[in-house]
Design an enzyme around this catalytic site. Structure first.
Site, PDB file in Angstrom:
ATOM      1  N   GLN A  78       0.856  -1.193   0.000  1.00  0.00           N
ATOM      2  CA  GLN A  78       0.000   0.000   0.000  1.00  0.00           C
ATOM      3  C   GLN A  78       0.892   1.243   0.000  1.00  0.00           C
ATOM      4  OE1 GLN A  78      -3.164  -0.251   3.099  1.00  0.00           O
ATOM      5  NE2 GLN A  78      -2.614  -2.416   3.178  1.00  0.00           N
TER       6      GLN A  78
HETATM    7  N1  LIG Z   1      -6.888 -14.649  -9.985  1.00  0.00           N
HETATM    8  C1  LIG Z   1      -5.798 -14.455  -9.244  1.00  0.00           C
HETATM    9  N2  LIG Z   1      -5.883 -13.706  -8.128  1.00  0.00           N
HETATM   10  C2  LIG Z   1      -4.766 -13.560  -7.391  1.00  0.00           C
HETATM   11  C3  LIG Z   1      -3.523 -14.139  -7.747  1.00  0.00           C
HETATM   12  N3  LIG Z   1      -2.613 -13.772  -6.816  1.00  0.00           N
HETATM   13  C4  LIG Z   1      -3.258 -13.010  -5.920  1.00  0.00           C
HETATM   14  N4  LIG Z   1      -4.556 -12.883  -6.253  1.00  0.00           N
HETATM   15  C5  LIG Z   1      -5.596 -12.129  -5.523  1.00  0.00           C
HETATM   16  O1  LIG Z   1      -5.206 -10.756  -5.477  1.00  0.00           O
HETATM   17  C6  LIG Z   1      -5.574 -10.159  -4.234  1.00  0.00           C
HETATM   18  C7  LIG Z   1      -4.366  -9.591  -3.539  1.00  0.00           C
HETATM   19  O2  LIG Z   1      -3.472 -10.651  -3.179  1.00  0.00           O
HETATM   20  P1  LIG Z   1      -2.347 -10.479  -2.056  1.00  0.00           P
HETATM   21  O3  LIG Z   1      -1.473 -11.678  -2.141  1.00  0.00           O
HETATM   22  O4  LIG Z   1      -2.957 -10.156  -0.743  1.00  0.00           O
HETATM   23  O5  LIG Z   1      -1.605  -9.200  -2.623  1.00  0.00           O
HETATM   24  P2  LIG Z   1      -0.368  -8.415  -1.991  1.00  0.00           P
HETATM   25  O6  LIG Z   1       0.477  -8.021  -3.123  1.00  0.00           O
HETATM   26  O7  LIG Z   1       0.272  -9.241  -0.934  1.00  0.00           O
HETATM   27  O8  LIG Z   1      -1.047  -7.130  -1.360  1.00  0.00           O
HETATM   28  P3  LIG Z   1      -0.504  -6.199  -0.149  1.00  0.00           P
HETATM   29  O9  LIG Z   1      -0.170  -7.103   0.982  1.00  0.00           O
HETATM   30  O10 LIG Z   1      -1.630  -5.264   0.181  1.00  0.00           O
HETATM   31  O11 LIG Z   1       0.679  -5.460  -0.657  1.00  0.00           O
HETATM   32  C8  LIG Z   1      -6.258 -11.283  -3.430  1.00  0.00           C
HETATM   33  O12 LIG Z   1      -7.651 -11.177  -3.627  1.00  0.00           O
HETATM   34  C9  LIG Z   1      -5.721 -12.543  -4.069  1.00  0.00           C
HETATM   35  O13 LIG Z   1      -6.577 -13.642  -3.908  1.00  0.00           O
HETATM   36  C10 LIG Z   1      -3.464 -14.920  -8.941  1.00  0.00           C
HETATM   37  O14 LIG Z   1      -2.430 -15.473  -9.366  1.00  0.00           O
HETATM   38  N5  LIG Z   1      -4.636 -15.033  -9.639  1.00  0.00           N
END
Ligand SMILES: Nc1nc2c(ncn2[C@@H]2O[C@H](COP(=O)(O)OP(=O)(O)OP(=O)(O)O)[C@@H](O)[C@H]2O)c(=O)[nH]1
Ligand SMILES: [Mg+2]
Length: 202
Positions: A78
């Site tokens: 974020q």
């Molecule tokens: N369809 C799909 N959705 C995904 C994939 N990877 C992550 N998501 C979705 O994307 C959203 C964010 O995933 P996170 O892993 O929490 O993302 P992040 O980068 O860690 O986010 P922050 O911790 O806020 O920085 C979630 O709803 C996940 O389920 C993927 O390979 N395919």
């Protein structure tokens, strides 16, 4: 004196542990990737995607890939949390930068965040793996399209690769992790971090 010998012993006999930073803007899929890495490479069952919440602190994952120990550091993406990233740069052997390839409206934000990472001197020479994530979604662009869009000028002599992955179903993740191990093992940055640890002792 003791610390000098200990440093030498550690250098010669302990198995190298590589630190890999997972960066990228919020919702790119960094934590989902970390949990998938744990499922693929350790006997721990990673958290299922529906139990993953936005990251505020730091998530750590230890896995062994091709007989090499990797410690992944997953940080929150974020906007207000991105200033924390640089605290981890000095100790990192490599960077994985995750991008939601199915969300072109956020490519510009990813591009500027990545350019800032590349400009930071504490990450000089760190190999870079850029992941075009969410390939399970039909609207996701390919790794080549993403590379064309980002049009990164600051890659200098950095070792880097784009890889199309899905943190959901695991597509491409093993290829990316194995590439990282191979490049980190022979990178100048690894040599530099090793020398620094040897000189400074435990
Ligand atoms: N369809 C799909 N959705 C995904 C994939 N990877 C992550 N998501 C979705 O994307 C959203 C964010 O995933 P996170 O892993 O929490 O993302 P992040 O980068 O860690 O986010 P922050 O911790 O806020 O920085 C979630 O709803 C996940 O389920 C993927 O390979 N395919
Ligand atoms: Mg996260």
């Amino acid at each position: 004196m003791f610390s000098l010998f200990y440093g030498l012993w550690k250098y010669l006999f302990s198995k190298t542990e590589f630190h890999v930073l997972i960066l990228g803007i919020d919702k790119a899929g960094k934590t989902t990737l970390l949990e998938k890495l744990k499922s693929l490479y350790s006997n721990l069952e990673g958290l299922p995607p529906d139990r993953i919440v936005p990251t505020v602190g730091l998530n750590i994952g230890r896995v062994e890939v091709l007989n090499t120990k990797l410690v992944f550091w997953d940080l929150g993406g974020q906007p207000g949390l991105r200033s924390i990233w640089e605290k981890y740069y000095e100790e990192a052997h490599a960077v994985v930068f995750v991008i939601d390839a199915a969300c072109p409206s956020r490519f510009e934000d990813s591009k500027s965040a990545l350019e800032k990472v590349l400009r930071h001197e504490d990450l000089q020479g760190a190999p870079l793996l850029i992941l075009a994530n969410k390939q399970d979604l039909s609207e996701a662009v390919t790794a080549e399209e993403l590379a064309r869009y980002l049009d990164l000028k600051k890659l200098d002599e950095r070792v880097y690769m784009f890889e199309a992955v899905s943190a959901f179903d695991g597509t491409g993740i093993k290829q990316g992790a194995e590439w990282l191990v191979e490049v980190m093992e022979r990178s100048k940055r690894t040599e530099m971090l090793r020398n620094r640890a040897g000189v400074a002792g435990p």
